[in-house]
Structure formats: C-alpha cells, structure tokens
Design a protein around this motif. Structure first.
Motif, PDB file in Angstrom:
ATOM      1  N   GLU A 116      20.348  50.875 -11.566  1.00  0.00           N
ATOM      2  CA  GLU A 116      20.091  51.744 -12.710  1.00  0.00           C
ATOM      3  C   GLU A 116      18.601  51.862 -13.014  1.00  0.00           C
ATOM      4  OE1 GLU A 116      22.216  53.619 -14.367  1.00  0.00           O
ATOM      5  OE2 GLU A 116      23.907  52.943 -13.133  1.00  0.00           O
ATOM      6  N   HIS A 117      17.754  51.190 -12.219  1.00  0.00           N
ATOM      7  CA  HIS A 117      16.307  51.255 -12.400  1.00  0.00           C
ATOM      8  C   HIS A 117      15.653  51.721 -11.101  1.00  0.00           C
ATOM      9  CE1 HIS A 117      16.329  48.089 -15.888  1.00  0.00           C
ATOM     10  NE2 HIS A 117      17.080  49.153 -16.133  1.00  0.00           N
ATOM     11  N   ILE A 118      14.445  52.275 -11.219  1.00  0.00           N
ATOM     12  CA  ILE A 118      13.665  52.660 -10.045  1.00  0.00           C
ATOM     13  C   ILE A 118      12.877  51.429  -9.615  1.00  0.00           C
ATOM     14  CG2 ILE A 118      11.808  54.152  -9.218  1.00  0.00           C
ATOM     15  CD1 ILE A 118      12.843  56.238 -11.307  1.00  0.00           C
ATOM     16  N   PRO A 119      13.091  50.923  -8.403  1.00  0.00           N
ATOM     17  CA  PRO A 119      12.612  49.585  -8.032  1.00  0.00           C
ATOM     18  C   PRO A 119      11.106  49.389  -7.995  1.00  0.00           C
ATOM     19  CG  PRO A 119      13.520  50.732  -6.119  1.00  0.00           C
ATOM     20  CD  PRO A 119      13.876  51.548  -7.313  1.00  0.00           C
ATOM     21  N   PHE A 120      10.320  50.452  -7.824  1.00  0.00           N
ATOM     22  CA  PHE A 120       8.868  50.270  -7.683  1.00  0.00           C
ATOM     23  C   PHE A 120       8.099  50.733  -8.919  1.00  0.00           C
ATOM     24  CE2 PHE A 120      10.189  54.263  -5.739  1.00  0.00           C
ATOM     25  CZ  PHE A 120       9.432  55.181  -6.443  1.00  0.00           C
ATOM     26  N   MET A 121       8.785  51.021 -10.013  1.00  0.00           N
ATOM     27  CA  MET A 121       8.124  51.606 -11.184  1.00  0.00           C
ATOM     28  C   MET A 121       8.177  50.670 -12.386  1.00  0.00           C
ATOM     29  SD  MET A 121       8.820  55.280 -13.040  1.00  0.00           S
ATOM     30  CE  MET A 121      10.277  54.746 -13.930  1.00  0.00           C
ATOM     31  N   ASN A 122       6.993  50.284 -12.881  1.00  0.00           N
ATOM     32  CA  ASN A 122       6.900  49.483 -14.098  1.00  0.00           C
ATOM     33  C   ASN A 122       6.264  50.249 -15.260  1.00  0.00           C
ATOM     34  OD1 ASN A 122       8.011  47.058 -12.978  1.00  0.00           O
ATOM     35  ND2 ASN A 122       6.080  46.765 -11.884  1.00  0.00           N
ATOM     36  N   PHE A 123       5.538  51.316 -14.923  1.00  0.00           N
ATOM     37  CA  PHE A 123       4.917  52.163 -15.952  1.00  0.00           C
ATOM     38  C   PHE A 123       5.064  53.620 -15.525  1.00  0.00           C
ATOM     39  CE2 PHE A 123       2.773  48.089 -16.117  1.00  0.00           C
ATOM     40  CZ  PHE A 123       2.807  47.794 -17.475  1.00  0.00           C
ATOM     41  N   TYR A 124       5.275  54.491 -16.516  1.00  0.00           N
ATOM     42  CA  TYR A 124       5.534  55.899 -16.196  1.00  0.00           C
ATOM     43  C   TYR A 124       4.824  56.817 -17.193  1.00  0.00           C
ATOM     44  CZ  TYR A 124       7.805  60.415 -15.761  1.00  0.00           C
ATOM     45  OH  TYR A 124       8.022  61.752 -15.605  1.00  0.00           O
ATOM     46  N   ALA A 125       4.430  58.007 -16.687  1.00  0.00           N
ATOM     47  CA  ALA A 125       3.882  59.060 -17.554  1.00  0.00           C
ATOM     48  C   ALA A 125       4.372  60.410 -17.055  1.00  0.00           C
ATOM     49  CB  ALA A 125       2.355  59.024 -17.563  1.00  0.00           C
ATOM     50  N   ASP A 126       4.794  61.247 -17.988  1.00  0.00           N
ATOM     51  CA  ASP A 126       5.204  62.621 -17.685  1.00  0.00           C
ATOM     52  C   ASP A 126       3.941  63.474 -17.671  1.00  0.00           C
ATOM     53  OD1 ASP A 126       6.071  65.231 -17.670  1.00  0.00           O
ATOM     54  OD2 ASP A 126       7.518  65.004 -19.293  1.00  0.00           O
TER      55      ASP A 126
END
Length: 299
Positions: A116-126
């Motif tokens: 249910e999570h994206i394995p390589f992503m800890n921070f995100y910005a649109d």
C-alpha cells in the motif's frame, strides 16, 4: 538535497482478477537533480505488460509506443527495484506532474507488490500544483506541462512529448525555473500513513439532505437587497450534483434560486453556495398572448 522527477506512461486494461480496469505502467522516466537544480542523471525503463499485452489505440496514438517495443521490456517489479537503487537517497523528494502519476504508481505497487506504499518514496511534492501556485495561474483549471513550458519559455523542440523520459526532463526544467526554497519547503509532504490516507480518500458529494454534514446554516439565505432572511418556497431537490430550491423575499418580493453543494473531503465537509435572482415571469395576459402567437406560428 536530491530531487527526483518521475513520469509514467500506462495502458488501461481490464483485469479479471479485480473485475475492473487497471492502469498498467508500460514506461518509467525519471530525472535526478542535485541541490543546485542541475541534472545529474536520468532513468528510463520500458515495462513488458502482463495484464494485457494489447495496447489501446489511444495510448499508441498519444505516445507513439508500439506493442513490439514492449516485448523487449522488463517486469514492473524489476524496473522498480532498479529505480529504487537509482534514487538511492532516502531523503530525496519525489515529484510528479499532478498526483495522477502518483496514484497510478501506487495502483501498480498494490497490484504487483501487494504494498500500500511506494517503496522508494519518503517525501513527495506535487509539482503541477506548486508550479500553478508559483505562476499565479489560478485554480479554474489544471495547468498542463506544455502550458508551463510555454509560459516559462522552455522549448519543447526535439523532445518526444508523452514519452516518460522526455516529459520528466521537461518537468525538471520547469521545476528549476519556478523553484524557491521557502515556498517549496511548504509543498513537500512526508510520505507517512496520513499522506496515504489522504491520497486514497475518495471525495464524496453529499446527496441526502438529512445527512449530518448538512448544516441548517448552509441552507439559509438572505436577500441580496435588504438582507432579510429569505423564505423557502419549494422543497430541496438534489440535481446536477447539488441541492436546489426556490426562495422569496417577502419584503422586496424578489424571487431567488439557491444552489448548495457539499463535498465531504478528508478534512471534513466543504460547502459551496450560490444564490441567483430568478427572472421575472411575464404578466398572465402577456403570457397568454405570447402562447397564442407561438401556437399560430407553429400552424
């Protein structure tokens, strides 16, 4: 600081497993920018589809990708494993142009990884939302990547639009032009459980007038001329995704139509209200004469 811009291409396919349509990723493109917003590296992977090996004509026309090109592709899980190693920095900010690609990436991780999570992503910005805010574009419609390039004077010549790698490179150039440290810091979100809860939350338009999120104050209106409370003269009806009713000002004798839309979002209900003066109906005599003229015209 490391910034990663990711772009995806996918094919809509029906899957018997979920008895519905699935957006299967067929290409991943990414660009890595360093703290000086310089392009350090790129990543590109063609994915061999397994849910449906037949590409829709829409995808072929839009991207130029042909089925033969995908035959030499790799499995999605292997491509993501390579992408994870390529990202490397656990503090990297992952960016996409709008959350559409992000949702498709999560959909594929859920399907292939049961994650249910994206394995390589800890921070995100649109990046689409950030760019739209920085260019003061307004919220009436979403800004497309080509429009952002046009406004910023970024040439698209020689680039294959709607191909993942070139689109990610163009998006990285847009980001470098609009970046401002303080404002961008506010746009970055930690990819924690709340982030995914928000991402997966489905906004609902309330259609039951007796719903607990429909407040009496949302359904009350005042005359735009004398500011006295209006009297409702019809039942509330739900149509065109909103509650609608007629109102009357007993002092001004003005008739109004009211529209109330209530959306239930992650943070709670959001209400939009609109009040409009109804056009005056012609006197009964004039109305009868007009109907008579219309009848004669038809005969």
């Amino acid at each position: 600081m490391t910034y990663i811009v990711i772009d995806l291409e996918w094919n809509g396919a029906y899957t018997r497993k979920t008895h519905g349509f699935f957006n299967e990723i067929i290409e991943i493109g990414a660009v890595k920018l360093n703290g000086r917003l310089e392009q350090e590296d790129v990543f590109h992977a063609v994915i061999r589809p397994v849910v449906s090996r037949k590409l829709s004509s829409l995808v072929q026309d839009l991207t130029g990708i042909q089925e033969e090109e995908l035959e030499g592709g790799q499995p999605f899980t292997r491509a993501v494993s390579q992408l994870r190693k390529w990202v490397a920095d656990p503090e990297a900010v992952i960016m996409t142009w709008s959350t559409t690609d992000l949702m498709v990436l999560l959909e594929n991780c859920r399907h292939f990884y049961k994650n249910e999570h994206i394995p390589f992503m800890n921070f995100y910005a649109d990046l689409q939302a950030y760019c739209q805010e920085r260019l003061d574009y307004g919220n009436a419609q979403q800004m497309g990547l080509s429009k952002a390039c046009e406004l910023l004077g970024i040439p698209e010549e020689g680039m294959e639009l709607h191909r993942a790698l070139d689109d990610s490179i163009l998006t990285g150039r847009v980001f470098a032009r609009v970046f401002e440290e303080a404002s961008f810091r506010k746009a970055v979100r930690p990819a924690d459980q709340e982030f995914y809860d928000r991402l997966n939350f489905k906004t609902v338009i309330i259609s039951d007038i007796h719903d607990k999120n429909v407040k009496k104050r949302d359904l009350a209106f005042r005359c735009e001329e004398c500011n006295r409370p209006l009297r409702r003269t019809s039942e509330w009806k739900f149509r065109s995704r909103a509650f609608c009713a007629d109102f009357l000002c007993r002092r001004c004798e003005k008739k109004y139509s009211a529209r109330v839309q209530i959306k239930l979002k992650y943070d709670g209900p959001v209400t939009k209200r609109k009040l409009a003066v109804k056009a005056a109906e012609p006197p009964e005599g004039d109305k009868t004469a007009a109907e008579g003229q219309e009848s004669q015209a038809q005969t």
